[in-house]
Design a protein around this motif. Structure first.
Motif, mmCIF file in Angstrom:
data_model
loop_
_atom_site.group_PDB
_atom_site.id
_atom_site.type_symbol
_atom_site.label_atom_id
_atom_site.label_comp_id
_atom_site.label_asym_id
_atom_site.label_seq_id
_atom_site.Cartn_x
_atom_site.Cartn_y
_atom_site.Cartn_z
ATOM 1 N N PRO A 140 0.835 -1.207 0.000
ATOM 2 C CA PRO A 140 0.000 0.000 0.000
ATOM 3 C C PRO A 140 0.869 1.256 0.000
ATOM 4 O O PRO A 140 1.871 1.332 0.713
ATOM 5 N N VAL A 141 0.472 2.222 -0.801
ATOM 6 C CA VAL A 141 1.266 3.439 -0.958
ATOM 7 C C VAL A 141 0.462 4.649 -0.494
ATOM 8 O O VAL A 141 -0.665 4.872 -0.945
ATOM 9 N N ILE A 142 1.054 5.419 0.399
ATOM 10 C CA ILE A 142 0.453 6.673 0.845
ATOM 11 C C ILE A 142 1.257 7.827 0.268
ATOM 12 O O ILE A 142 2.476 7.907 0.450
ATOM 13 N N GLY A 143 0.585 8.696 -0.454
ATOM 14 C CA GLY A 143 1.213 9.901 -0.975
ATOM 15 C C GLY A 143 0.949 11.057 -0.024
ATOM 16 O O GLY A 143 -0.168 11.211 0.483
ATOM 17 N N ILE A 144 1.965 11.858 0.223
ATOM 18 C CA ILE A 144 1.829 12.983 1.153
ATOM 19 C C ILE A 144 2.363 14.249 0.500
ATOM 20 O O ILE A 144 3.487 14.275 -0.012
ATOM 21 N N LYS B 33 4.307 1.960 2.034
ATOM 22 C CA LYS B 33 5.295 2.764 1.330
ATOM 23 C C LYS B 33 4.812 4.211 1.350
ATOM 24 O O LYS B 33 3.627 4.483 1.139
ATOM 25 N N VAL B 34 5.721 5.150 1.615
ATOM 26 C CA VAL B 34 5.368 6.569 1.672
ATOM 27 C C VAL B 34 6.121 7.322 0.583
ATOM 28 O O VAL B 34 7.339 7.169 0.428
ATOM 29 N N ILE B 35 5.373 8.133 -0.173
ATOM 30 C CA ILE B 35 5.976 9.003 -1.182
ATOM 31 C C ILE B 35 5.678 10.449 -0.802
ATOM 32 O O ILE B 35 4.522 10.818 -0.566
ATOM 33 N N LEU B 36 6.721 11.259 -0.730
ATOM 34 C CA LEU B 36 6.561 12.687 -0.484
ATOM 35 C C LEU B 36 6.536 13.427 -1.813
ATOM 36 O O LEU B 36 7.413 13.234 -2.665
ATOM 37 N N ASP C 128 13.371 4.932 4.365
ATOM 38 C CA ASP C 128 12.213 4.143 3.941
ATOM 39 C C ASP C 128 11.202 4.973 3.151
ATOM 40 O O ASP C 128 10.127 4.478 2.804
ATOM 41 N N ILE C 129 11.549 6.228 2.884
ATOM 42 C CA ILE C 129 10.638 7.150 2.206
ATOM 43 C C ILE C 129 11.138 7.425 0.794
ATOM 44 O O ILE C 129 12.341 7.545 0.560
ATOM 45 N N LEU C 130 10.209 7.534 -0.142
ATOM 46 C CA LEU C 130 10.546 7.978 -1.491
ATOM 47 C C LEU C 130 10.206 9.468 -1.584
ATOM 48 O O LEU C 130 9.035 9.847 -1.579
ATOM 49 N N ASN C 131 11.216 10.292 -1.610
ATOM 50 C CA ASN C 131 11.004 11.737 -1.670
ATOM 51 C C ASN C 131 11.118 12.192 -3.121
ATOM 52 O O ASN C 131 12.212 12.311 -3.667
ATOM 53 N N LEU C 132 9.972 12.447 -3.747
ATOM 54 C CA LEU C 132 9.939 12.852 -5.156
ATOM 55 C C LEU C 132 9.706 14.352 -5.319
ATOM 56 O O LEU C 132 9.447 14.818 -6.429
ATOM 57 N N SER C 133 9.798 15.096 -4.236
ATOM 58 C CA SER C 133 9.574 16.540 -4.332
ATOM 59 C C SER C 133 10.611 17.174 -5.253
ATOM 60 O O SER C 133 11.805 16.892 -5.174
ATOM 61 N N GLY C 134 10.117 18.000 -6.164
ATOM 62 C CA GLY C 134 10.990 18.691 -7.099
ATOM 63 C C GLY C 134 11.496 17.838 -8.246
ATOM 64 O O GLY C 134 12.285 18.310 -9.069
ATOM 65 N N LEU D 152 9.359 15.825 -10.351
ATOM 66 C CA LEU D 152 8.326 15.456 -11.318
ATOM 67 C C LEU D 152 7.765 16.694 -12.008
ATOM 68 O O LEU D 152 7.619 17.753 -11.391
ATOM 69 N N SER D 153 7.427 16.544 -13.276
ATOM 70 C CA SER D 153 6.667 17.587 -13.963
ATOM 71 C C SER D 153 5.226 17.543 -13.464
ATOM 72 O O SER D 153 4.814 16.577 -12.801
ATOM 73 N N LEU D 154 4.439 18.550 -13.783
ATOM 74 C CA LEU D 154 3.035 18.545 -13.350
ATOM 75 C C LEU D 154 2.255 17.342 -13.892
ATOM 76 O O LEU D 154 1.525 16.693 -13.135
ATOM 77 N N PRO D 155 2.375 17.002 -15.181
ATOM 78 C CA PRO D 155 1.673 15.802 -15.655
ATOM 79 C C PRO D 155 2.147 14.538 -14.954
ATOM 80 O O PRO D 155 1.339 13.649 -14.646
ATOM 81 N N GLU D 156 3.439 14.435 -14.679
ATOM 82 C CA GLU D 156 3.958 13.264 -13.972
ATOM 83 C C GLU D 156 3.436 13.224 -12.542
ATOM 84 O O GLU D 156 3.060 12.159 -12.035
ATOM 85 N N LEU D 157 3.396 14.383 -11.888
ATOM 86 C CA LEU D 157 2.843 14.451 -10.533
ATOM 87 C C LEU D 157 1.413 13.928 -10.519
ATOM 88 O O LEU D 157 1.037 13.115 -9.666
ATOM 89 N N ALA D 158 0.601 14.384 -11.471
ATOM 90 C CA ALA D 158 -0.793 13.940 -11.536
ATOM 91 C C ALA D 158 -0.883 12.436 -11.768
ATOM 92 O O ALA D 158 -1.720 11.750 -11.172
ATOM 93 N N ALA D 159 -0.027 11.907 -12.628
ATOM 94 C CA ALA D 159 -0.043 10.471 -12.925
ATOM 95 C C ALA D 159 0.381 9.652 -11.714
ATOM 96 O O ALA D 159 -0.186 8.585 -11.438
ATOM 97 N N TYR D 160 1.351 10.136 -10.969
ATOM 98 C CA TYR D 160 1.787 9.432 -9.760
ATOM 99 C C TYR D 160 0.698 9.481 -8.691
ATOM 100 O O TYR D 160 0.418 8.476 -8.026
ATOM 101 N N ILE D 161 0.087 10.654 -8.514
ATOM 102 C CA ILE D 161 -0.984 10.780 -7.521
ATOM 103 C C ILE D 161 -2.109 9.788 -7.815
ATOM 104 O O ILE D 161 -2.672 9.176 -6.902
ATOM 105 N N LYS D 162 -2.424 9.618 -9.079
ATOM 106 C CA LYS D 162 -3.525 8.728 -9.452
ATOM 107 C C LYS D 162 -3.290 7.295 -8.997
ATOM 108 O O LYS D 162 -4.240 6.522 -8.810
ATOM 109 N N ASN D 163 -2.046 6.913 -8.790
ATOM 110 C CA ASN D 163 -1.710 5.530 -8.467
ATOM 111 C C ASN D 163 -1.559 5.238 -6.980
ATOM 112 O O ASN D 163 -1.388 4.076 -6.609
ATOM 113 N N VAL D 164 -1.605 6.254 -6.121
ATOM 114 C CA VAL D 164 -1.428 5.982 -4.695
ATOM 115 C C VAL D 164 -2.723 5.411 -4.116
ATOM 116 O O VAL D 164 -3.809 5.589 -4.665
#
Length: 352
Positions: A179-183, A212-215, A238-244, A246-258
């Motif tokens: 399970p993935v939680i996006g924050i 799994k946690v993604i920032l 243990d955290i995946l920090n993706l801040s800064g 991703l492009s906006l379309p990539e951010l939206a695509a990643y959010i859709k999958n959490v």
């Protein structure tokens, strides 16, 4: 007004979330005028999110904080637009700059709200905004009343580029068993931010529960905030920090999958609910009657359970709490947030 238009301009150059909220109205416009070109004008940088939107002929960025800053530049931009063959102009933004652009176009049919006072010289057709009486999506739909468009918002979909979808799919295929939680801990407005120690404590609980946690966050200050929160959680590795990153379309695509998304009141919050992502949104200085709460059965808003006489403290919040206590956000406990996140994960996993 005419029954048919060939080239329509829709103007919304406020924040990211405001642009996302235009999608149901854009859908309604495309249904009303299926043969017309529809051009969306947004704040520069935001246009990337809409580059694959099916209803749009084109999306344009307006650099109101850079090269096109200033009223003279806005007027000049409007004059240029007026020579590009638009026969219908609709403004969803209520600023003086937006009104000036509209006036300068001299397009025959221009639709906007009836307030503030300067709207009277900018628009040929004005509708009541009904602020605090309608949610923003419905307020936007009223702009279609002079065009014969009803107030009921159609179902809209955020269309993303194939490359962004593929990148997100490949990423989540590697961690699909967990399970993935996006924050998203950031916000343009400081008083809209839940305390970073609370985000850190929530991350600790999530990791310890086997999630799994993604920032997520934008470049700059949000990126620094995510680094501090990751450190404070004690679970940085243990955290995946993706801040800064991703492009906006990539951010939206990643959010859709959490499986669940935790956020302050922010632009990405609207990206999440628009894609029906299980969402926990934290609201403090602003309130429901402003019309910007997330929508849908998968969205939960947590607020202070106390009656605070200082709330709301403004349309957007502010840089600092005027009362110096920030209770509207501090009153939202980690335990309440964690309980809601668990419910969201269960719902998502049950439906997968």
């Amino acid at each position: 007004m005419k029954d048919n238009y060939k080239k329509i301009g829709l103007w919304q150059t406020a924040f990211l979330g405001d642009a996302v909220l235009t999608l149901p109205f854009i859908k309604a416009l495309s249904l009303r005028y299926p043969d017309a070109e529809i051009h969306l004008f947004v704040r520069k940088g935001v246009e990337l999110l809409f580059e694959a939107q099916k209803e749009l002929t084109a999306v344009h960025g307006f650099d109101k904080r850079g090269e096109q800053k200033g009223l003279g530049a806005a007027y000049s931009f409007g004059r240029k637009l007026g020579a590009q063959g638009f026969d219908l102009w609709i403004s969803a933004h209520t600023s003086f700059r937006s009104a000036l652009v509209s006036r300068a176009t001299k397009i025959q049919d221009r639709v906007g709200y009836d307030e503030p006072w300067f709207s009277s010289f900018a628009y040929t057709n004005r509708v009541k905004r009904k602020f605090a009486r309608l949610e923003e999506v419905e307020r936007l739909m009223t702009l279609g009343l002079p065009l014969g468009i009803g107030c009921k918002a159609p179902m809209a979909e955020l269309n993303l580029p194939g490359a962004a979808i593929q990148k997100a799919t490949e990423f989540f295929d590697k961690i699909s068993d967990t399970p993935v939680i996006g924050i998203h801990p950031g916000s343009t407005w400081e008083t809209k931010k839940w305390p970073q120690q609370n985000f850190a404590a929530t991350i600790t609980k999530s990791v310890d529960a086997g999630f799994k946690v993604i920032l997520f966050g934008g470049p700059g200050e949000e990126e620094k905030l995510c680094v501090r929160i990751a450190e404070q959680s004690g679970r940085r590795d243990d955290i995946l920090n993706l801040s800064g990153k991703l492009s906006l379309p990539e951010l939206a695509a990643y959010i859709k999958n959490v499986d669940a998304y935790l956020t302050n009141d922010s632009g990405p919050m609207h990206i999440a609910w628009m894609q029906n992502v299980p969402l926990v949104a934290l609201f403090g200085p602003t309130v429901r009657r402003f019309g910007f709460f997330p929508r849908g059965e998968n969205s939960t808003v947590l607020e202070s359970e106390s009656e605070l006489e200082c709330r709301p403290c403004g349309l957007h919040g502010g840089k600092t709490c005027r009362k110096k206590h920030h209770k509207c956000m501090l009153d939202i406990s980690v335990e309440r947030v964690w309980d809601e996140l668990l419910k969201k994960v269960e719902i998502r996993r049950a439906g997968s």
